[in-house]
Design a protein around this motif. Structure first.
Motif, PDB file in Angstrom:
ATOM      1  N   GLN A 125       5.765   0.029   0.146  1.00 12.35           N
ATOM      2  CA  GLN A 125       4.507  -0.584   0.547  1.00 12.35           C
ATOM      3  C   GLN A 125       4.702  -1.510   1.737  1.00 12.35           C
ATOM      4  O   GLN A 125       3.867  -1.576   2.638  1.00 12.35           O
ATOM      5  N   HIS A 132       1.623   0.031  10.054  1.00 13.64           N
ATOM      6  CA  HIS A 132       0.254  -0.103  10.544  1.00 13.64           C
ATOM      7  C   HIS A 132      -0.041  -1.513  11.037  1.00 13.64           C
ATOM      8  O   HIS A 132      -1.199  -1.855  11.304  1.00 13.64           O
ATOM      9  N   GLY A 133       0.988  -2.334  11.133  1.00 14.92           N
ATOM     10  CA  GLY A 133       0.784  -3.692  11.639  1.00 14.92           C
ATOM     11  C   GLY A 133       0.050  -4.603  10.674  1.00 14.92           C
ATOM     12  O   GLY A 133      -0.491  -5.635  11.067  1.00 14.92           O
ATOM     13  N   PHE A 134      -0.005  -4.197   9.388  1.00 14.59           N
ATOM     14  CA  PHE A 134      -0.701  -5.032   8.404  1.00 14.59           C
ATOM     15  C   PHE A 134       0.228  -6.071   7.799  1.00 14.59           C
ATOM     16  O   PHE A 134       1.433  -5.857   7.702  1.00 14.59           O
ATOM     17  N   LYS A 135      -0.357  -7.180   7.383  1.00 10.93           N
ATOM     18  CA  LYS A 135       0.380  -8.168   6.608  1.00 10.93           C
ATOM     19  C   LYS A 135       0.017  -7.914   5.150  1.00 10.93           C
ATOM     20  O   LYS A 135      -1.141  -8.031   4.760  1.00 10.93           O
ATOM     21  N   LEU A 136       1.006  -7.540   4.349  1.00  8.89           N
ATOM     22  CA  LEU A 136       0.762  -7.216   2.934  1.00  8.89           C
ATOM     23  C   LEU A 136       0.419  -8.453   2.116  1.00  8.89           C
ATOM     24  O   LEU A 136       1.112  -9.468   2.171  1.00  8.89           O
ATOM     25  N   ILE A 137      -0.680  -8.378   1.368  1.00  9.38           N
ATOM     26  CA  ILE A 137      -1.056  -9.515   0.526  1.00  9.38           C
ATOM     27  C   ILE A 137      -1.113  -9.136  -0.946  1.00  9.38           C
ATOM     28  O   ILE A 137      -0.696  -9.891  -1.804  1.00  9.38           O
ATOM     29  N   HIS A 138      -1.607  -7.947  -1.223  1.00 11.00           N
ATOM     30  CA  HIS A 138      -1.796  -7.565  -2.619  1.00 11.00           C
ATOM     31  C   HIS A 138      -1.817  -6.051  -2.699  1.00 11.00           C
ATOM     32  O   HIS A 138      -2.103  -5.392  -1.723  1.00 11.00           O
ATOM     33  N   HIS A 139      -1.515  -5.532  -3.877  1.00 14.65           N
ATOM     34  CA  HIS A 139      -1.681  -4.089  -3.997  1.00 14.65           C
ATOM     35  C   HIS A 139      -2.015  -3.717  -5.429  1.00 14.65           C
ATOM     36  O   HIS A 139      -1.888  -4.532  -6.351  1.00 14.65           O
ATOM     37  N   SER A 140      -2.451  -2.499  -5.584  1.00 11.40           N
ATOM     38  CA  SER A 140      -2.800  -1.993  -6.907  1.00 11.40           C
ATOM     39  C   SER A 140      -2.401  -0.532  -6.985  1.00 11.40           C
ATOM     40  O   SER A 140      -2.837   0.283  -6.180  1.00 11.40           O
TER      41      SER A 140
ATOM     42  N   LEU B 105      -5.276   1.504   2.835  1.00  8.76           N
ATOM     43  CA  LEU B 105      -4.814   0.194   3.271  1.00  8.76           C
ATOM     44  C   LEU B 105      -6.098  -0.521   3.682  1.00  8.76           C
ATOM     45  O   LEU B 105      -6.870  -0.004   4.492  1.00  8.76           O
ATOM     46  N   ILE B 106      -6.381  -1.658   3.081  1.00  9.41           N
ATOM     47  CA  ILE B 106      -7.673  -2.313   3.295  1.00  9.41           C
ATOM     48  C   ILE B 106      -7.490  -3.740   3.796  1.00  9.41           C
ATOM     49  O   ILE B 106      -6.735  -4.521   3.214  1.00  9.41           O
ATOM     50  N   CYS B 107      -8.190  -4.082   4.867  1.00 11.81           N
ATOM     51  CA  CYS B 107      -8.090  -5.435   5.422  1.00 11.81           C
ATOM     52  C   CYS B 107      -9.002  -6.372   4.636  1.00 11.81           C
ATOM     53  O   CYS B 107     -10.201  -6.137   4.515  1.00 11.81           O
ATOM     54  N   LEU B 108      -8.415  -7.444   4.125  1.00 13.52           N
ATOM     55  CA  LEU B 108      -9.167  -8.394   3.301  1.00 13.52           C
ATOM     56  C   LEU B 108     -10.096  -9.268   4.136  1.00 13.52           C
ATOM     57  O   LEU B 108     -10.932  -9.989   3.599  1.00 13.52           O
ATOM     58  N   GLN B 112     -11.795  -3.328   7.190  1.00 10.91           N
ATOM     59  CA  GLN B 112     -11.357  -2.056   7.783  1.00 10.91           C
ATOM     60  C   GLN B 112     -10.497  -1.283   6.788  1.00 10.91           C
ATOM     61  O   GLN B 112      -9.714  -1.866   6.053  1.00 10.91           O
ATOM     62  N   VAL B 114      -7.762   1.875   6.347  1.00 12.82           N
ATOM     63  CA  VAL B 114      -6.850   2.810   7.005  1.00 12.82           C
ATOM     64  C   VAL B 114      -6.317   3.757   5.938  1.00 12.82           C
ATOM     65  O   VAL B 114      -5.941   3.326   4.854  1.00 12.82           O
ATOM     66  N   GLU B 115      -6.315   5.027   6.254  1.00 12.35           N
ATOM     67  CA  GLU B 115      -5.787   6.002   5.299  1.00 12.35           C
ATOM     68  C   GLU B 115      -4.349   6.318   5.644  1.00 12.35           C
ATOM     69  O   GLU B 115      -3.994   6.383   6.812  1.00 12.35           O
ATOM     70  N   GLN B 142      -3.842   1.272  -3.704  1.00 17.31           N
ATOM     71  CA  GLN B 142      -4.573   0.544  -2.672  1.00 17.31           C
ATOM     72  C   GLN B 142      -3.751  -0.661  -2.266  1.00 17.31           C
ATOM     73  O   GLN B 142      -3.285  -1.414  -3.115  1.00 17.31           O
ATOM     74  N   ILE B 143      -3.564  -0.802  -0.968  1.00 21.34           N
ATOM     75  CA  ILE B 143      -2.807  -1.945  -0.464  1.00 21.34           C
ATOM     76  C   ILE B 143      -3.777  -2.848   0.297  1.00 21.34           C
ATOM     77  O   ILE B 143      -4.514  -2.383   1.166  1.00 21.34           O
ATOM     78  N   PHE B 144      -3.793  -4.111  -0.079  1.00 23.85           N
ATOM     79  CA  PHE B 144      -4.689  -5.061   0.571  1.00 23.85           C
ATOM     80  C   PHE B 144      -3.879  -6.019   1.433  1.00 23.85           C
ATOM     81  O   PHE B 144      -2.802  -6.472   1.027  1.00 23.85           O
ATOM     82  N   GLY B 145      -4.391  -6.296   2.611  1.00 20.28           N
ATOM     83  CA  GLY B 145      -3.674  -7.206   3.501  1.00 20.28           C
ATOM     84  C   GLY B 145      -4.545  -7.591   4.680  1.00 20.28           C
ATOM     85  O   GLY B 145      -5.778  -7.533   4.600  1.00 20.28           O
ATOM     86  N   LEU B 146      -3.892  -7.974   5.756  1.00 20.84           N
ATOM     87  CA  LEU B 146      -4.638  -8.328   6.968  1.00 20.84           C
ATOM     88  C   LEU B 146      -4.250  -7.350   8.059  1.00 20.84           C
ATOM     89  O   LEU B 146      -3.058  -7.109   8.290  1.00 20.84           O
ATOM     90  N   CYS B 147      -5.241  -6.792   8.717  1.00 19.50           N
ATOM     91  CA  CYS B 147      -4.971  -5.824   9.774  1.00 19.50           C
ATOM     92  C   CYS B 147      -4.462  -6.566  11.014  1.00 19.50           C
ATOM     93  O   CYS B 147      -4.556  -7.789  11.092  1.00 19.50           O
TER      94      CYS B 147
END
Lengths: 168, 168
Positions: A125, A132-140, B105-108, B112, B114-115, B142-147
Motif C-alpha cells: 500500500q 501516485h504521489g499520495f500520502k497514505l493516511i488510512h486504508h480498508s 485510492l481516494i483523496c481525503l 479525487q 484514482v484507480e 480502499q486506500i485513503f490519503g492526500l493526493c
DNA sequence: TTGGCTGCAAAGGCTTTGCACGCTC
DNA sequence: GAGCGTGCAAAGCCTTTGCAGCCAA
C-alpha cells in the motif's frame, strides 16, 4: 509508598486513555461514557450500535441511543475503538486492542469474521501511494468468501445476491 | 445472409450484454432500463444514485428514483456496473469497463478517486484466503490519503475528522 | 393477454439533531 | 456557576416497498 487513595477507584487502562483524550479536548468524563467504554471492552469481537445499546440497557443502565452514538464517535476519534463496515450498510465497531492494526476476512454465508495482519500488504500500500504521489493516511481491506465450514454448504444464488448487496 | 432488420436499432455492446442478462432471468428490456444504462456508460467515473437520477431528469426523461435504484441493482447483478462505497455511507457506482478489476485510492481532501491494479495484491489475497481455508469470492481495498495537490494543503483536524467518519 | 415494470408516495433502517434539564469540573 | 452532557423525540438521509395503472413480449 505506592499508596493509592481509596477515593480514586482503579480504572482500566482504556478508561485512563479515554480520560486523557477527553481532557485534551476539555470534555467531561461522565458515568455514561465510562459505562459505554466498559461495555465495549468487556466483550470481545465486533458489534454495532444497536447491540451495544441493548447490552447497556440489559446491564440496568438508562443510556440513550443518542449517547451511544455520540460516545462511539468520541471513542473512534480517540483511537480506542475502530469503525468498520464489514460489508454491511450500517456501521460495525471493535475495540482497538493495543495498537496492532488488522484487516478482515468475512464469510458470506455465516458472517464469521477473521482478523489478519500481513506486513507485505501494508508495504504494498505504501508503494501504491508512492507511485501516485499520495500520502497514505488510512486504508480498508476486506476479503469476502466462504469459511472452511461453509465451503460447499452455501447456495450459490444466495451468495451471489449477497455479494451484489455488499456495501464496500 | 447477415441481413439485419432495419427495425432493430443498433445497440451498444453494453445494451446487448444487459439484454442477454435480462432474458436469462425472463425480465424485460424496457426503455427506462436502456436509458439508465446509456446514461451510465455515456459519462465516465464514479457516481451515486442521486446524481444519476438528476442526469436522467435533465435529459428529459421522467424516470423515478425507484426505477433508478431497481435498475442499478440489476446492473450490479449482471456485472455491468460495480458498487463501491469509497468511504461514504451511501453507495457509489461505476461502469465496469471490460473485465479489468481495480481498487481505489481516494483523496481525503478533494475526494479525487484514482484507480489502480496490482496483481501482487491479488496474489496476496489468495494466499491469505488459503492460509485460513477460505474460498475467495470478492474483496474491497480502499486506500485513503492526500493526493499530490492536497498534500500540505489540508487542515490536519479536518482530515482527522474525515477519517473518523469514513464508512469502510 | 400476461406478467413483469413504472411512478408515486409512504415506509424503513440507521444516524443525527434540537431542546430543556442535569451534572462535571 | 458555567458549560458540556444527557434523554427524548423528531428529523434526516438513503433506500426499499406497496399499489394501481402501464407496457414489453
Amino acid at each position: 509508598m505506592g499508596h493509592v487513595p481509596e477515593s480514586r477507584k482503579a480504572r482500566s487502562a482504556e478508561a485512563a486513555r479515554f480520560e486523557v483524550f477527553l481532557r485534551s479536548r476539555k470534555l467531561k468524563l461522565t458515568g455514561e461514557r465510562l459505562a459505554v467504554l466498559a461495555s465495549i471492552f468487556q466483550r470481545e469481537s465486533h458489534f454495532d450500535a444497536e447491540t451495544l445499546h441493548a447490552h447497556l440497557r440489559t446491564a440496568g443502565g438508562n443510556i440513550s441511543r443518542a449517547t451511544v452514538y455520540r460516545t462511539l464517535d468520541l471513542l473512534v476519534q480517540s483511537g480506542l475503538v475502530r469503525k468498520n463496515s464489514l460489508g454491511a450498510s450500517h456501521a460495525n465497531y471493535e475495540a482497538a486492542q493495543g495498537d496492532e492494526h488488522h484487516d478482515h476476512l468475512i464469510c458470506l454465508n455465516c458472517s464469521q469474521v477473521v482478523e489478519f495482519y500481513r506486513p507485505d500488504i501494508e508495504n504494498l500500500q505504501e508503494q501504491i501511494c508512492a507511485a501516485h504521489g499520495f500520502k497514505l493516511i488510512h486504508h480498508s481491506l476486506q476479503i469476502f468468501g466462504l469459511c472452511p465450514g461453509c465451503t460447499g454448504q452455501a447456495d450459490e444464488g444466495t451468495i451471489r445476491n449477497r455479494v451484489a448487496q455488499l456495501h464496500t
